[in-house]
Write a protein that holds these residues in place. Structure first.
Motif, PDB file in Angstrom:
ATOM      1  N   SER A 129       1.708   1.863   8.815  1.00 35.02           N
ATOM      2  CA  SER A 129       1.303   2.541   7.579  1.00 35.02           C
ATOM      3  C   SER A 129       1.012   4.020   7.807  1.00 35.02           C
ATOM      4  O   SER A 129       1.078   4.814   6.863  1.00 35.02           O
ATOM      5  CB  SER A 129       0.049   1.882   6.990  1.00 35.02           C
ATOM      6  OG  SER A 129      -1.085   2.143   7.807  1.00 35.02           O
TER       7      SER A 129
ATOM      8  N   GLN B  22      -9.646   6.714   1.663  1.00 37.68           N
ATOM      9  CA  GLN B  22      -8.393   7.445   1.747  1.00 37.68           C
ATOM     10  C   GLN B  22      -7.701   7.398   0.381  1.00 37.68           C
ATOM     11  O   GLN B  22      -8.264   6.934  -0.601  1.00 37.68           O
ATOM     12  CB  GLN B  22      -7.509   6.811   2.828  1.00 37.68           C
ATOM     13  CG  GLN B  22      -8.139   6.855   4.216  1.00 37.68           C
ATOM     14  CD  GLN B  22      -7.299   6.124   5.234  1.00 37.68           C
ATOM     15  OE1 GLN B  22      -6.077   6.191   5.218  1.00 37.68           O
ATOM     16  NE2 GLN B  22      -7.953   5.426   6.143  1.00 37.68           N
TER      17      GLN B  22
ATOM     18  N   ARG C 275      -1.871   5.075   8.369  1.00 36.56           N
ATOM     19  CA  ARG C 275      -3.220   5.320   7.848  1.00 36.56           C
ATOM     20  C   ARG C 275      -4.243   5.341   8.990  1.00 36.56           C
ATOM     21  O   ARG C 275      -4.077   4.668   9.999  1.00 36.56           O
ATOM     22  CB  ARG C 275      -3.609   4.247   6.830  1.00 36.56           C
ATOM     23  CG  ARG C 275      -2.832   4.337   5.525  1.00 36.56           C
ATOM     24  CD  ARG C 275      -3.296   3.286   4.542  1.00 36.56           C
ATOM     25  NE  ARG C 275      -2.492   3.295   3.325  1.00 36.56           N
ATOM     26  CZ  ARG C 275      -2.776   4.005   2.236  1.00 36.56           C
ATOM     27  NH1 ARG C 275      -3.863   4.747   2.221  1.00 36.56           N
ATOM     28  NH2 ARG C 275      -1.989   3.960   1.180  1.00 36.56           N
ATOM     29  N   ASP C 276      -5.299   6.078   8.773  1.00 36.76           N
ATOM     30  CA  ASP C 276      -6.409   6.140   9.717  1.00 36.76           C
ATOM     31  C   ASP C 276      -7.256   4.879   9.543  1.00 36.76           C
ATOM     32  O   ASP C 276      -7.793   4.630   8.463  1.00 36.76           O
ATOM     33  CB  ASP C 276      -7.245   7.396   9.419  1.00 36.76           C
ATOM     34  CG  ASP C 276      -8.476   7.518  10.310  1.00 36.76           C
ATOM     35  OD1 ASP C 276      -8.655   6.675  11.212  1.00 36.76           O
ATOM     36  OD2 ASP C 276      -9.262   8.461  10.075  1.00 36.76           O
TER      37      ASP C 276
ATOM     38  N   HIS D 223       0.807  -1.217   0.000  1.00 38.65           N
ATOM     39  CA  HIS D 223       0.000   0.000   0.000  1.00 38.65           C
ATOM     40  C   HIS D 223       0.844   1.273   0.000  1.00 38.65           C
ATOM     41  O   HIS D 223       0.315   2.365  -0.243  1.00 38.65           O
ATOM     42  CB  HIS D 223      -0.956  -0.011   1.196  1.00 38.65           C
ATOM     43  CG  HIS D 223      -2.021  -1.056   1.101  1.00 38.65           C
ATOM     44  ND1 HIS D 223      -2.802  -1.445   2.173  1.00 38.65           N
ATOM     45  CD2 HIS D 223      -2.436  -1.815   0.043  1.00 38.65           C
ATOM     46  CE1 HIS D 223      -3.636  -2.387   1.787  1.00 38.65           C
ATOM     47  NE2 HIS D 223      -3.438  -2.627   0.504  1.00 38.65           N
TER      48      HIS D 223
END
Length: 340
Positions: free
Chosen positions: A280, A200, A282-283, A144
């Motif tokens: 990551s 996202q 990320r949320d 990702h």
């Protein structure tokens, strides 16, 4: 066909193609065997006695070209091979149906084990099992993190409206398999639609990311991610939600669908999600939606298999119990969504 000449693999024509396109690559007579078959693409191991390769082609018979797109699979592994994402080295793509009767591609053979069940994992022991599954998360973070544009995959999918399209697609799949009442399935589908998260930044999404789609090698490292037929550009948390779903014990004895979640040492979904978030950046606050969507998607897939079983279109054992599993997946999906 003999064991060395499995159906769908004309070794003489393959050898002629390789000699023409990659002269000197093959140094002896080719033999081959089918690694796996079924509803998915066919995978063969081929060797000249010195080197080994893998050939991937669509199933035998008439298939939808979009469902078994060899060009897409070859394109994504070719794009990812120079990155830190572990994929086999691509050798060539052949779109000429005259060679094997369908488009196919060749890649290098990678040593490793795909662990499909908790029983197969058990001999590793709790610590090694834990490390292997945690490395699955770390490898997903690497995937990702790839910038699609930098590797030539900017047009590999349509990220805009990705979740909405996915939900509608699997709703249509469900409608195509309806032949009995399924309590809660429409409720789950509608609830997912009402609470659709905002995606996202898009990433290369594998689409079926789980332990038995990777090869674990020495040191319990992931040597290669396989089976890219569902890959696209989309919302990366769909991969995480699916991984979390597969890491949840089903709580059923003698389940017709095997997961590795019951193996001693297997991390919990919460541990995997936390590690992904930490590594990551990320949320993941909406991860329960993605996990619930994964339960819904698998419920639809299993209901499709059950539907074909009722029509007498399945071959092999275990299909008689698939239908009993669908309500379990629906219940897990509803519970997960309510917990969000």
């Amino acid at each position: 066909m003999s064991a060395d000449h499995p159906p769908g693999l004309d070794l003489d024509r393959l050898r002629a193609l390789l000699d023409r396109e990659r002269p000197g690559l093959v140094t002896g007579p080719l033999t081959g065997r089918l690694i796996e078959g079924g509803r998915s693409n066919l995978t063969y191991a081929v060797t000249d006695g010195t080197s080994r390769w893998v050939v991937r082609r669509p199933p035998l018979g008439h298939v939808l070209a979009t469902a078994h797109d060899m060009r897409r699979e070859h394109r994504v592994i070719s794009a990812l091979h120079p990155t830190r994402v572990p994929v086999p080295r691509p050798v060539l793509l052949c779109e000429d149906d005259e060679v094997l009767g369908a488009p196919f591609y060749v890649m290098e053979f990678v040593e490793g084990t795909p662990y499909r069940t908790a029983d197969q994992l058990a001999p590793l022991g709790a610590e090694r099992t834990r490390n292997a599954v945690l490395s699955l998360v770390d490898t997903l973070v690497e995937l990702h993190a790839v910038d699609p544009a930098e590797v030539g995959l900017a047009d590999f999918g349509r990220p805009e409206g990705f979740l909405d399209r996915q939900l509608r697609r699997w709703g249509k799949q469900l409608d195509a398999s309806r032949n009995r009442e399924l309590a809660g399935v429409d409720e789950l589908h509608a609830a997912l639609g009402r609470s659709l998260p905002t995606s996202q930044a898009p990433a290369v999404v594998h689409g079926d990311y789980r332990l038995d789609n990777v090869l674990i090698g020495e040191g319990d490292r992931i040597e290669a991610i396989l089976d890219w037929e569902m890959s696209t550009l989309g919302d990366p948390l769909t991969d995480l939600g699916l991984l979390a779903m597969y890491s949840q014990p089903l709580g059923m004895t003698h389940s017709p669908v095997s997961t590795t979640a019951e193996a001693p040492g297997h991390p919990t979904p919460a541990e995997l999600i936390e590690r992904y978030a930490e590594r990551s950046g990320r949320d993941v606050s909406d991860v329960n939606w993605y996990t619930a969507f994964a339960w819904f998607k698998l419920a639809v897939i299993l209901e499709g298999i059950h539907y074909r079983y009722t029509l007498g279109q399945t071959v092999g054992g275990g299909f008689d119990r698939i239908g009993d599993l669908v309500p379990v997946f629906i219940d897990h999906g509803l519970t997960t969504l309510q917990e969000g």
